[in-house]
Design an enzyme around this catalytic site. Structure first.
Site, PDB file in Angstrom:
ATOM      1  N   LYS A  60      -0.975  -6.332  44.806  1.00 23.00           N
ATOM      2  CA  LYS A  60      -0.041  -7.154  44.026  1.00 23.00           C
ATOM      3  C   LYS A  60       0.070  -8.594  44.532  1.00 23.00           C
ATOM      4  O   LYS A  60       0.358  -9.496  43.765  1.00 23.00           O
ATOM      5  CB  LYS A  60       1.353  -6.517  44.027  1.00 23.00           C
ATOM      6  CG  LYS A  60       1.426  -5.219  43.231  1.00 23.00           C
ATOM      7  CD  LYS A  60       2.855  -4.699  43.220  1.00 23.00           C
ATOM      8  CE  LYS A  60       2.922  -3.340  42.542  1.00 23.00           C
ATOM      9  NZ  LYS A  60       4.296  -2.874  42.375  1.00 23.00           N
TER      10      LYS A  60
ATOM     11  N   ASP B 152       7.876  -5.183  37.242  1.00 24.39           N
ATOM     12  CA  ASP B 152       8.684  -4.281  38.074  1.00 24.39           C
ATOM     13  C   ASP B 152      10.183  -4.597  37.961  1.00 24.39           C
ATOM     14  O   ASP B 152      11.016  -3.688  37.927  1.00 24.39           O
ATOM     15  CB  ASP B 152       8.259  -4.377  39.543  1.00 24.39           C
ATOM     16  CG  ASP B 152       6.921  -3.703  39.809  1.00 24.39           C
ATOM     17  OD1 ASP B 152       6.546  -2.783  39.056  1.00 24.39           O
ATOM     18  OD2 ASP B 152       6.241  -4.104  40.776  1.00 24.39           O
TER      19      ASP B 152
END
Ligand code: ATR
Length: 306
Positions: free
Chosen positions: A94, A130
Site C-alpha cells: 500500500k 479503507d
C-alpha cells in the site's frame, strides 16, 4: 525457497502474470502473501450481481496475484500493458506503490497509502477506500458514522494512520491515538497536526482514564490476530457508553471485542470495513452503485469454508 510451489490454482505469481492474457475486463488483488485473501470471492459475487443487471459486466474478472515487494513495479507495468482496469493492494504494497502513481486522490495522500489502483488509459490513479470502509462499517454497526464522535484509535501503524485521516475527513469531535510505542502515536498526530484540532497521543494504559464517555474505540493494532493475544487495553475500566470496533475480522471475536460484549458495549468486527472498502473500489472501477449484501455473504461463506 519459492512460495509459488504450493499456490492455489487461482493465485498468479509474477511468472504467471507475465504469461497472463485477460479475457475480459480484468481486476485483481495483489499482496505478499495473498492466498488467504477473500477479496476474489467477494468481488466475484458483486460482479455476478452487476452482470445480471447489465450484460456489459459479464466478462469482468477478479483474480489474486502474489508479488514480492521488489516485483511490484514490474507487476504494475504488466497490469498497465495488459490493459487491466483496477487492482486492490494489500500488505505490504500500500505504501510501496506511491512512487509508481501518476495521480493520487487527496484522501489517499493524507493516509500515505493506496489500496485501489485505477488504470485510466495510460495513467495510473491511486485511491484509498479503507477510510470509506471504516466510516460505512461504523455507520452500519452503530447507526452513526465518525462525524461528531469522540474517537480513540488503538495502534500507530498503517491501519491507524488511515483511520486518523478518515476521522479528520469526517469531522470527528476528538481523536486520541494510543500505542505501545508512544513515539509512533505522536508521529501520526504530528503528521496530521494541521487539520487535527483536538488530538493527542497516549499510552495504552492511559486509554480508560482518557477516553470520554460514549467514545468509539477502534482497534487498529494487530493484537487479536493470533490465538493467545490479549486485548490491547483494559476494556473493563472504560467509561460508560463506549462502542468497540475491531478492524480484525478473523477471528470474528477478538479478546478486545469479547471483553466489550461481556461489559455490554455494542461491538463490531472488521468484516464490514472489508466489505465497504471493496464496495467503494468496485464503484470506482465500474462507475455503478454496488450492493454490499452480496459481498458480505460471499465473505461469510469464504470464511466459513476455512
Ligand atoms: P498495520 O499496517 O496493519 O497497521 P503495523 O504497521 O505492523 O500494521 O502496526 C501494528 C500495530 O500493532 C502497531 O501499533 C503495534 O504497536 P507498536 O507500534 O508499539 O509496535 C501494534 N502491536 C503489534 N503487536 C503488539 C503487541 N504485542 N502489543 C501492543 N501493540 C502491538
Amino acid at each position: 525457497m519459492s512460495m509459488s510451489e504450493n499456490l492455489p490454482d487461482d493465485v498468479f505469481t509474477l511468472d504467471a502474470l507475465r504469461d497472463f492474457t485477460p479475457v475480459g475486463v480484468q481486476l485483481g488483488v495483489v499482496g505478499w502473501p495473498v492466498r488467504h485473501s477473500i477479496s476474489p470471492p467477494m468481488h466475484r459475487a458483486a460482479l455476478k450481481v452487476l452482470s445480471t443487471a447489465s450484460p456489459r459486466f459479464s466478462d469482468w474478472r477478479y483474480d489474486a496475484f502474489e508479488l514480492q515487494p521488489e516485483d511490484l513495479a514490474e507487476g504494475v507495468e504488466l497490469f498497465r500493458k495488459k490493459g487491466f482496469r483496477g487492482i486492490n493492494l494489500t500488505v505490504p504494497h500500500k505504501v510501496e506503490v506511491l512512487p509508481l502513481l501518476d495521480e493520487i486522490d487527496p484522501v489517499a495522500a493524507k493516509m500515505g497509502a493506496v489500496n485501489t489502483l485505477f488504470f485510466k488509459g495510460s495513467r495510473l490513479e491511486g485511491y484509498n477506500t479503507d477510510g470509506y470502509g471504516l466510516e460505512n462499517a461504523v455507520k452500519e454497526a452503530f447507526g452513526q458514522g465518525l462525524t461528531g464522535r469522540d474517537i480513540v484509535i488503538l495502534g500507530a501503524g498503517g491501519a491507524s494512520r488511515a483511520a486518523v485521516a478518515q476521522c479528520i475527513h469526517s469531522s470527528a469531535k476528538s481523536i486520541l491515538v494510543a500505542n505501545r510505542t508512544l513515539d509512533k502515536a505522536q508521529a501520526i498526530i504530528d503528521s496530521q497536526a494541521d487539520e487535527l484540532g483536538r488530538g493527542s497521543a497516549i499510552s495504552m494504559e492511559e486509554v480508560p482514564a482518557a477516553a470520554a464517555p460514549g467514545s468509539l474505540i477502534i482497534n487498529a493494532t494487530s493484537l487479536g490476530l493470533s490465538q493467545n493475544d490479549p486485548s490491547p487495553i483494559s476494556v473493563d475500566e472504560l467509561p460508560e457508553g463506549c462502542l468497540l470496533y475491531d478492524m480484525i475480522y478473523n477471528p470474528a471475536r477478538t479478546p478486545f471485542l469479547e471483553a466489550g460484549l461481556l461489559r455490554g458495549y455494542p461491538i463490531a468486527n472488521g468484516l464490514g470495513m472489508l466489505v465497504h472498502q471493496g464496495v467503494r473500489s468496485l464503484e470506482i472501477w465500474t462507475d455503478e452503485k454496488v450492493s454490499a449484501q452480496a459481498m458480505r455473504i460471499a465473505c461469510e461463506q469464504a470464511l466459513a469454508a476455512r
